[in-house]
Design an enzyme around this catalytic site. Structure first.
Site, PDB file in Angstrom:
ATOM      1  N   ARG A  36       0.835  -1.198   0.000  1.00  0.00           N
ATOM      2  CA  ARG A  36       0.000   0.000   0.000  1.00  0.00           C
ATOM      3  C   ARG A  36       0.873   1.253   0.000  1.00  0.00           C
ATOM      4  O   ARG A  36       1.899   1.306   0.681  1.00  0.00           O
ATOM      5  CB  ARG A  36      -0.933   0.004   1.213  1.00  0.00           C
TER       6      ARG A  36
ATOM      7  N   ASN B 200       4.502   6.568 -13.562  1.00  0.00           N
ATOM      8  CA  ASN B 200       5.226   7.824 -13.731  1.00  0.00           C
ATOM      9  C   ASN B 200       6.669   7.499 -14.097  1.00  0.00           C
ATOM     10  O   ASN B 200       7.299   6.657 -13.443  1.00  0.00           O
ATOM     11  CB  ASN B 200       5.176   8.639 -12.438  1.00  0.00           C
TER      12      ASN B 200
ATOM     13  N   HIS C 213       7.505   1.329 -10.557  1.00  0.00           N
ATOM     14  CA  HIS C 213       6.291   0.935  -9.827  1.00  0.00           C
ATOM     15  C   HIS C 213       5.069   1.307 -10.638  1.00  0.00           C
ATOM     16  O   HIS C 213       5.054   2.325 -11.343  1.00  0.00           O
ATOM     17  CB  HIS C 213       6.241   1.574  -8.437  1.00  0.00           C
TER      18      HIS C 213
HETATM   19  P1  AMP Z   1       6.020   8.311  -8.011  1.00  0.00           P
HETATM   20  O1  AMP Z   1       5.738   9.781  -7.960  1.00  0.00           O
HETATM   21  O2  AMP Z   1       5.316   7.625  -9.141  1.00  0.00           O
HETATM   22  O3  AMP Z   1       7.500   8.004  -7.948  1.00  0.00           O
HETATM   23  O4  AMP Z   1       5.318   7.723  -6.721  1.00  0.00           O
HETATM   24  C1  AMP Z   1       6.014   7.300  -5.583  1.00  0.00           C
HETATM   25  C2  AMP Z   1       4.967   6.854  -4.600  1.00  0.00           C
HETATM   26  O5  AMP Z   1       5.619   6.138  -3.568  1.00  0.00           O
HETATM   27  C3  AMP Z   1       4.200   7.999  -3.933  1.00  0.00           C
HETATM   28  O6  AMP Z   1       2.809   7.832  -4.170  1.00  0.00           O
HETATM   29  C4  AMP Z   1       4.573   7.859  -2.463  1.00  0.00           C
HETATM   30  O7  AMP Z   1       3.493   8.162  -1.605  1.00  0.00           O
HETATM   31  C5  AMP Z   1       4.971   6.412  -2.371  1.00  0.00           C
HETATM   32  N1  AMP Z   1       5.907   6.076  -1.301  1.00  0.00           N
HETATM   33  C6  AMP Z   1       7.055   6.738  -0.983  1.00  0.00           C
HETATM   34  N2  AMP Z   1       7.681   6.132   0.040  1.00  0.00           N
HETATM   35  C7  AMP Z   1       6.917   5.049   0.367  1.00  0.00           C
HETATM   36  C8  AMP Z   1       7.025   4.034   1.349  1.00  0.00           C
HETATM   37  N3  AMP Z   1       8.046   3.986   2.205  1.00  0.00           N
HETATM   38  N4  AMP Z   1       6.049   3.097   1.414  1.00  0.00           N
HETATM   39  C9  AMP Z   1       5.009   3.141   0.552  1.00  0.00           C
HETATM   40  N5  AMP Z   1       4.845   4.074  -0.400  1.00  0.00           N
HETATM   41  C10 AMP Z   1       5.787   5.029  -0.485  1.00  0.00           C
END
Ligand code: AMP
Ligand code: ZN
Length: 114
Positions: A29, A87, A100
């Protein structure tokens, strides 16, 4: 220790609410959910972004999408609908440099793309 936060979550060295794991991908999540359902599907192997995915990684790419579909069903949002986002790079808004796939749902999406 691995500097990549998503690698650390996959390896169990950092906290994460893992909802799925198989030989190719792990899903957990999002820590800052933007919708009632917000799950990240990530390759177990480190890829910095989609730009690192080669033709020989086709099985992984397919698995990520099929796992997203499976988790949408498990989360009960497959009928109402959902959004998948990858992204990539600076203009794509990528913050975490480990590939991701965002699975987002549970509400009508408000923000138009772009
Ligand atoms: P992006 O902008 O596509 O790189 O999205 C990165 C996503 O990772 C964001 O939605 C963050 O909220 C999420 N994120 C960052 N650190 C963590 C973490 N430790 N556990 C879960 N999600 C994370
Ligand atoms: Zn990583």
């Amino acid at each position: 220790m691995n500097a990549c936060i998503f690698c650390r979550i996959i390896e169990g060295d950092a906290p994460g609410e893992i909802v799925y794991r198989d030989d190719l991908v792990t899903a957990f999540r999002d820590i800052h959910p933007v919708a009632p359902v917000h799950v990240l599907i990530v390759p177990n192997q480190h890829f910095t972004s989609l730009n690192d995915v080669k033709s020989e990684d086709e099985a992984l790419a397919g698995r990520m999408i099929l796992v997203a579909r499976k988790l949408a069903e498990r989360e009960g949002i497959h009928k109402s609908g959902y959004r998948l986002i990858v992204n990539t790079g600076s203009h794509g808004g990528q913050v975490i440099p480990h590939l991701h796939l965002h699975l987002i749902g549970g509400q009508r999406m408000r923000h138009p793309m772009g």
